[in-house]
Design a protein around this motif. Structure first.
Motif, PDB file in Angstrom:
ATOM      1  N   THR A 188       9.250   6.900  63.662  1.00  0.00           N
ATOM      2  CA  THR A 188       8.758   8.061  62.806  1.00  0.00           C
ATOM      3  C   THR A 188       7.124   7.814  62.129  1.00  0.00           C
ATOM      4  O   THR A 188       6.654   8.427  62.247  1.00  0.00           O
ATOM      5  CB  THR A 188       8.730   9.648  62.603  1.00  0.00           C
ATOM      6  OG1 THR A 188      10.294   9.147  61.574  1.00  0.00           O
ATOM      7  CG2 THR A 188       9.965  10.173  63.750  1.00  0.00           C
ATOM      8  N   SER A 222       7.827  16.960  65.677  1.00  0.00           N
ATOM      9  CA  SER A 222       8.913  16.335  67.544  1.00  0.00           C
ATOM     10  C   SER A 222      10.248  17.218  67.435  1.00  0.00           C
ATOM     11  O   SER A 222      11.381  17.411  67.776  1.00  0.00           O
ATOM     12  CB  SER A 222       9.476  14.717  67.286  1.00  0.00           C
ATOM     13  OG  SER A 222      10.185  15.286  65.813  1.00  0.00           O
ATOM     14  N   GLU A 235       1.328   5.532  68.283  1.00  0.00           N
ATOM     15  CA  GLU A 235       2.017   4.434  68.432  1.00  0.00           C
ATOM     16  C   GLU A 235       2.654   2.908  67.668  1.00  0.00           C
ATOM     17  O   GLU A 235       1.191   2.457  68.844  1.00  0.00           O
ATOM     18  CB  GLU A 235       3.677   4.732  68.878  1.00  0.00           C
ATOM     19  CG  GLU A 235       4.761   3.808  68.556  1.00  0.00           C
ATOM     20  CD  GLU A 235       5.671   3.603  68.900  1.00  0.00           C
ATOM     21  OE1 GLU A 235       7.079   2.714  68.753  1.00  0.00           O
ATOM     22  OE2 GLU A 235       6.216   4.433  69.771  1.00  0.00           O
ATOM     23  N   PRO A 267       0.064  11.689  63.713  1.00  0.00           N
ATOM     24  CA  PRO A 267       0.690  12.708  64.285  1.00  0.00           C
ATOM     25  C   PRO A 267      -0.244  13.561  64.317  1.00  0.00           C
ATOM     26  O   PRO A 267      -0.052  14.688  65.160  1.00  0.00           O
ATOM     27  CB  PRO A 267       0.898  13.125  62.219  1.00  0.00           C
ATOM     28  CG  PRO A 267       0.427  12.830  61.654  1.00  0.00           C
ATOM     29  CD  PRO A 267       0.268  10.933  61.966  1.00  0.00           C
ATOM     30  N   ARG A 302       5.021  14.446  61.253  1.00  0.00           N
ATOM     31  CA  ARG A 302       6.280  13.143  62.893  1.00  0.00           C
ATOM     32  C   ARG A 302       7.500  14.167  62.767  1.00  0.00           C
ATOM     33  O   ARG A 302       7.540  14.896  64.288  1.00  0.00           O
ATOM     34  CB  ARG A 302       5.412  12.171  63.070  1.00  0.00           C
ATOM     35  CG  ARG A 302       4.832  11.682  62.541  1.00  0.00           C
ATOM     36  CD  ARG A 302       4.179  11.766  64.835  1.00  0.00           C
ATOM     37  NE  ARG A 302       4.999  11.826  65.248  1.00  0.00           N
ATOM     38  CZ  ARG A 302       5.194  12.342  67.101  1.00  0.00           C
ATOM     39  NH1 ARG A 302       4.068  13.476  66.608  1.00  0.00           N
ATOM     40  NH2 ARG A 302       5.975  11.936  67.600  1.00  0.00           N
TER      41      ARG A 302
END
Length: 110
Positions: free
Chosen positions: A57, A100, A67, A62, A96
């Motif tokens: 994370t 999620s 990633e 965001p 994040r």
């Protein structure tokens, strides 16, 4: 978080006594009871506990979802290599994790 602060012979650690005391305090907590009580309190108030896997994370943007390890070069700063989004790393991780919360733990979606 509970890694040793002892260091090596060449580079001894700093505040080893304080770190070992903190580690002991963290590990001595009854985390199962804590989460059981948290779920009970939320149930009483009509809320829901959603477990979110914290893996990666801190290095997922965001904004665009990119990633990369390079997104977080320091402990405090986050800069997305794809879209250029900048923010405090702690804020990014919170965004994040909150985003999620719809993904179940163990889901491969990030």
């Amino acid at each position: 978080m509970t890694a040793s602060a002892a260091g090596t012979v060449e580079e001894p650690g700093h505040n080893v006594g304080q770190k070992s005391g903190l580690n002991r305090a963290i590990l001595d907590q009854a985390w199962g009871k804590f989460f059981q009580r948290l779920e009970w309190k939320c149930e009483q108030r009509g809320a829901q506990v959603i477990k979110v896997s914290p893996q990666y994370t801190s290095r997922i943007c965001p904004v665009c979802g990119y990633e990369s390890k390079e997104n977080r070069k320091s402990q405090a700063n986050f800069k997305c290599m794809a879209c250029g989004y900048r923010e405090n790393a702690d804020v990014v991780e919170i965004l994040r994790c909150a985003g999620s919360a719809c993904q179940p733990v163990g889901s491969s979606a990030k």
